[in-house]
Design a protein around this motif. Structure first.
Motif, mmCIF file in Angstrom:
data_model
loop_
_atom_site.group_PDB
_atom_site.id
_atom_site.type_symbol
_atom_site.label_atom_id
_atom_site.label_comp_id
_atom_site.label_asym_id
_atom_site.label_seq_id
_atom_site.Cartn_x
_atom_site.Cartn_y
_atom_site.Cartn_z
ATOM 1 N N GLU A 273 0.946 -1.203 0.117
ATOM 2 C CA GLU A 273 -0.060 0.043 0.084
ATOM 3 C C GLU A 273 0.804 1.268 -0.067
ATOM 4 O OE1 GLU A 273 -2.320 -0.609 3.549
ATOM 5 O OE2 GLU A 273 -3.937 -1.946 2.556
ATOM 6 N N GLN A 274 1.959 1.361 0.817
ATOM 7 C CA GLN A 274 2.588 2.260 0.845
ATOM 8 C C GLN A 274 3.642 2.535 -0.585
ATOM 9 O OE1 GLN A 274 5.523 1.411 4.006
ATOM 10 N NE2 GLN A 274 4.192 2.397 5.499
ATOM 11 N N GLU A 275 3.988 1.426 -1.127
ATOM 12 C CA GLU A 275 4.495 1.550 -2.234
ATOM 13 C C GLU A 275 3.584 2.193 -3.699
ATOM 14 O OE1 GLU A 275 6.021 -2.209 -3.370
ATOM 15 O OE2 GLU A 275 7.812 -1.925 -2.276
ATOM 16 N N ALA A 276 2.187 1.802 -3.287
ATOM 17 C CA ALA A 276 1.227 2.203 -4.315
ATOM 18 C C ALA A 276 0.949 3.650 -3.986
ATOM 19 C CB ALA A 276 -0.081 1.443 -4.058
ATOM 20 N N ALA A 277 1.080 4.132 -2.687
ATOM 21 C CA ALA A 277 0.741 5.567 -2.356
ATOM 22 C C ALA A 277 2.016 6.302 -2.758
ATOM 23 C CB ALA A 277 0.534 5.748 -0.756
ATOM 24 N N ALA A 278 3.141 5.759 -2.762
ATOM 25 C CA ALA A 278 4.257 6.575 -3.213
ATOM 26 C C ALA A 278 4.438 6.541 -4.588
ATOM 27 C CB ALA A 278 5.539 5.741 -2.829
ATOM 28 N N ALA A 279 3.832 5.694 -5.349
ATOM 29 C CA ALA A 279 3.645 5.554 -6.890
ATOM 30 C C ALA A 279 2.772 6.781 -7.412
ATOM 31 C CB ALA A 279 3.680 4.441 -7.337
ATOM 32 N N ALA A 280 1.790 6.943 -6.582
ATOM 33 C CA ALA A 280 0.617 7.875 -7.011
ATOM 34 C C ALA A 280 1.296 9.201 -6.577
ATOM 35 C CB ALA A 280 -0.855 7.638 -6.099
ATOM 36 N N ALA A 284 1.701 12.081 -9.175
ATOM 37 C CA ALA A 284 1.070 13.886 -8.990
ATOM 38 C C ALA A 284 2.140 14.755 -9.020
ATOM 39 C CB ALA A 284 0.562 13.695 -7.779
ATOM 40 N N ALA A 285 3.368 14.335 -8.469
ATOM 41 C CA ALA A 285 4.412 15.402 -8.238
ATOM 42 C C ALA A 285 5.096 15.874 -9.902
ATOM 43 C CB ALA A 285 5.603 14.716 -7.532
ATOM 44 N N ALA A 286 4.890 14.678 -10.889
ATOM 45 C CA ALA A 286 5.310 15.369 -12.216
ATOM 46 C C ALA A 286 4.514 16.384 -12.688
ATOM 47 C CB ALA A 286 5.133 14.270 -13.118
ATOM 48 N N SER A 287 3.241 16.916 -12.180
ATOM 49 C CA SER A 287 2.596 17.765 -12.704
ATOM 50 C C SER A 287 2.437 19.013 -11.664
ATOM 51 C CB SER A 287 1.225 17.342 -12.858
ATOM 52 O OG SER A 287 0.316 16.946 -11.791
ATOM 53 N N LYS A 288 2.828 18.653 -10.458
ATOM 54 C CA LYS A 288 2.648 19.803 -9.416
ATOM 55 C C LYS A 288 3.785 19.422 -8.568
ATOM 56 C CE LYS A 288 -2.162 19.977 -9.352
ATOM 57 N NZ LYS A 288 -3.517 19.928 -8.576
ATOM 58 N N ALA A 292 3.997 18.958 -4.466
ATOM 59 C CA ALA A 292 4.421 17.583 -4.207
ATOM 60 C C ALA A 292 5.635 17.549 -3.386
ATOM 61 C CB ALA A 292 4.996 16.611 -5.279
ATOM 62 N N SER A 293 6.647 18.521 -3.490
ATOM 63 C CA SER A 293 7.801 18.806 -2.589
ATOM 64 C C SER A 293 7.492 19.345 -1.300
ATOM 65 C CB SER A 293 8.995 19.727 -3.191
ATOM 66 O OG SER A 293 8.242 21.011 -3.388
ATOM 67 N N SER A 294 6.447 19.984 -1.126
ATOM 68 C CA SER A 294 5.984 20.399 0.307
ATOM 69 C C SER A 294 5.231 19.540 1.093
ATOM 70 C CB SER A 294 5.275 21.827 0.157
ATOM 71 O OG SER A 294 3.995 21.544 -0.662
ATOM 72 N N SER A 295 4.602 18.567 0.342
ATOM 73 C CA SER A 295 3.698 17.513 0.988
ATOM 74 C C SER A 295 4.571 16.221 1.464
ATOM 75 C CB SER A 295 2.478 17.095 0.090
ATOM 76 O OG SER A 295 3.235 16.449 -0.863
ATOM 77 N N ALA A 298 5.507 16.049 5.353
ATOM 78 C CA ALA A 298 4.347 15.604 6.024
ATOM 79 C C ALA A 298 3.787 14.094 5.913
ATOM 80 C CB ALA A 298 2.941 16.482 5.738
ATOM 81 N N ALA A 299 3.993 13.637 4.486
ATOM 82 C CA ALA A 299 3.568 12.041 4.295
ATOM 83 C C ALA A 299 4.667 11.416 4.990
ATOM 84 C CB ALA A 299 3.847 12.068 2.890
ATOM 85 N N GLN A 300 6.086 11.723 5.104
ATOM 86 C CA GLN A 300 7.040 10.904 5.759
ATOM 87 C C GLN A 300 6.634 10.902 7.190
ATOM 88 O OE1 GLN A 300 10.699 12.634 4.561
ATOM 89 N NE2 GLN A 300 10.578 11.862 2.463
ATOM 90 N N GLU A 301 6.336 12.049 7.922
ATOM 91 C CA GLU A 301 5.934 11.926 9.335
ATOM 92 C C GLU A 301 4.693 11.076 9.531
ATOM 93 O OE1 GLU A 301 4.936 15.327 12.668
ATOM 94 O OE2 GLU A 301 5.330 16.001 10.456
ATOM 95 N N GLN A 302 3.676 11.286 8.557
ATOM 96 C CA GLN A 302 2.591 10.363 8.698
ATOM 97 C C GLN A 302 2.726 8.912 8.850
ATOM 98 O OE1 GLN A 302 -0.538 11.689 5.935
ATOM 99 N NE2 GLN A 302 -0.680 13.637 7.105
#
Length: 454
Positions: A273-280, A284-288, A292-295, A298-302
């Motif tokens: 699930e983490q790998e799938a979330a990371a891939a998604a 999303a980071a490719a377009s934004k 992506a860099s600011s989020s 937070a994702a790592q902390e979560q």
């Protein structure tokens, strides 16, 4: 009879197992193999118990036979004593008869002496008057035929009287000789009876000595049989406890393996699930890129937050601290006696004393294989451990109270309180470590100082 010693079984009932983080299916296989070994040993023990019961039965039959022999011996002793009393009475009667014969002999001696004096006087008279010629002169001096007959009759009477005296003297002499011979025979018989009496007494003493030896051996055999039976029953009890401990260990290991498998599956699922979330997130980071860099932090902390482990609260100051290693110190207090020879004998453990009844803790993870009261150990707890493939057994003795009665325990868990029960001479904990099973001979005992800081 010399008392025989019996070596305890190679695996005693005090063995159980604990599990470290390195345990695997291989350790489960080892436990199952050990279970098979225990069952085999238990079968062998049952055979030994049956043989011992058969031996005890044979011994009891021998005791019955010996008792029968003792009864016969008692009868023979009674008979001998009766015969001794009879002989003593016969001896007394014989002595009385001898005294009577001796009195008769004395009377015969007196009569013989009297007759001898008469004959001597008659012979002296004849000698003085001219011997037999005086009888002729008496006959020739007869004045008539009737006077001659009278004188002849008188002479004949005198001659016959002398002859009768001589014959009576001869008879008395023969009677005296016969009585003297009879006295000698009676004395010889008395001596033989005395010899028989002495032989009977010696035989009686020998019989009594034999009876005492038989009774001594009988008591020793009976005591030894009871000792052996108690030893086998103790081993049987220990082996049964060990079998139950191993079965509990197998169930615990199976549960641990199942839990490990479940956790592995959950980890794999979470990782996917983490790998799938990371891939998604990467897509999303490719377009934004900025968003992506600011989020990302937070994702790592979560993601890292669930992995944080809560801090454990500090242990009570009344219990010793775990300083690491295979085993920890089981109680707070003063080290008072070490492992090895001492004035009271071979000390197979260490002693820790304290003026207060402090808690006693398990020295390592394990399974309580026995919690009971012993005449020597007092309140005692046996815990079995399996650490890095090696079986260990720890013993905690003289407790005032046993908190645990069975089941699994963890390292540092309170299992009881220090006391002064059993063969103890002051409040203290007697602690043993055995590298392998606990046995009656304690062949596997090792110095606890090798494992814990005293």
């Amino acid at each position: 009879m010399k008392r025989k010693s019996y070596v305890a079984l190679a695996v005693a009932a005090s063995i159980g197992f604990s599990f470290t983080g390195d345990a695997s299916a291989e350790s489960l296989s080892d436990l199952q193999k050990r279970q098979q070994q225990i069952q085999s040993q238990k079968s062998g023990l049952e055979q030994n118990i049956n043989k011992k019961e058969e031996a005890i039965s044979n011994l009891q039959q021998q005791q019955d036979s010996v008792n029968a022999e003792i009864r016969k011996l008692d009868g023979a002793i009674t008979d001998s004593e009766s015969k001794i009393r009879t002989k003593e009475q016969e001896i007394a009667d014989t002595k009385a008869e001898i005294e009577r014969l001796r009195a008769e002999i004395e009377e015969l001696k007196i009569r013989i002496a009297e007759r001898t004096k008469v004959l001597e006087d008659r012979a002296r008279s004849i000698q003085q008057s001219g011997g037999s010629a005086s009888y002729i002169e008496v006959l020739l001096g007869a004045e008539s035929f009737s006077d001659f007959v009278s004188r002849a009759t008188a002479v004949t009477a005198l001659v016959n009287a002398d002859k009768e005296i001589l014959q009576e003297q001869e008879r008395d002499k023969k009677q005296l000789e016969a009585n003297e011979q009879k006295v000698k025979e009676e004395l010889a018989s008395l001596e033989n009876m005395l010899a028989d009496l002495q032989t009977m007494k010696a035989k009686l003493e020998k019989q009594r000595a034999a009876k005492n030896e038989v009774m001594k051996g009988l008591v020793a055999d009976e005591h030894e049989a009871h000792e052996q039976k108690l030893s086998l029953e103790e081993e049987q009890s220990l082996l049964s406890a060990q079998e139950a401990s191993i079965q509990a260990a197998i169930k615990a290991e199976q549960a641990r393996i199942a839990e490990q498998k479940r956790l592995a599956e959950e980890a794999a699922k979470k990782k996917a699930e983490q790998e799938a979330a990371a891939a998604a997130a990467a897509k999303a980071a490719a377009s934004k890129a900025a968003a992506a860099s600011s989020s990302a932090p937070a994702a790592q902390e979560q993601q890292s937050a669930p992995a944080a482990e809560p801090k454990q609260e500090a242990r009570s100051t009344a219990t010793p601290a775990d300083t690491g290693g295979m085993f920890m110190r089981p109680a707070e207090g003063t080290f008072t006696s070490g492992f090895g020879l001492r004035s009271l004998g071979d000390h197979k453990g260490i002693d820790i004393a304290n003026s207060e009844s402090v808690p006693i803790v398990a020295a390592a993870d394990g399974v309580v294989s026995r919690s009971y009261y012993s005449d020597s150990y007092g309140n005692a707890i046996f815990i079995s451990h399996s650490i890095n493939g090696q079986v260990y057994t720890t013993v905690y003795a003289h407790l005032s109270e046993r908190v645990v009665q069975g089941g699994s325990v963890s390292k540092g868990q309170v299992i009881g309180y220090m006391g002064n029960t059993g063969r103890s001479y002051g409040q203290h904990l007697h602690f043993e470590i055995h590298k392998g099973p606990w046995t009656l001979g304690k062949e596997n005992a090792v110095d606890p100082a090798q494992y814990i800081d005293l």
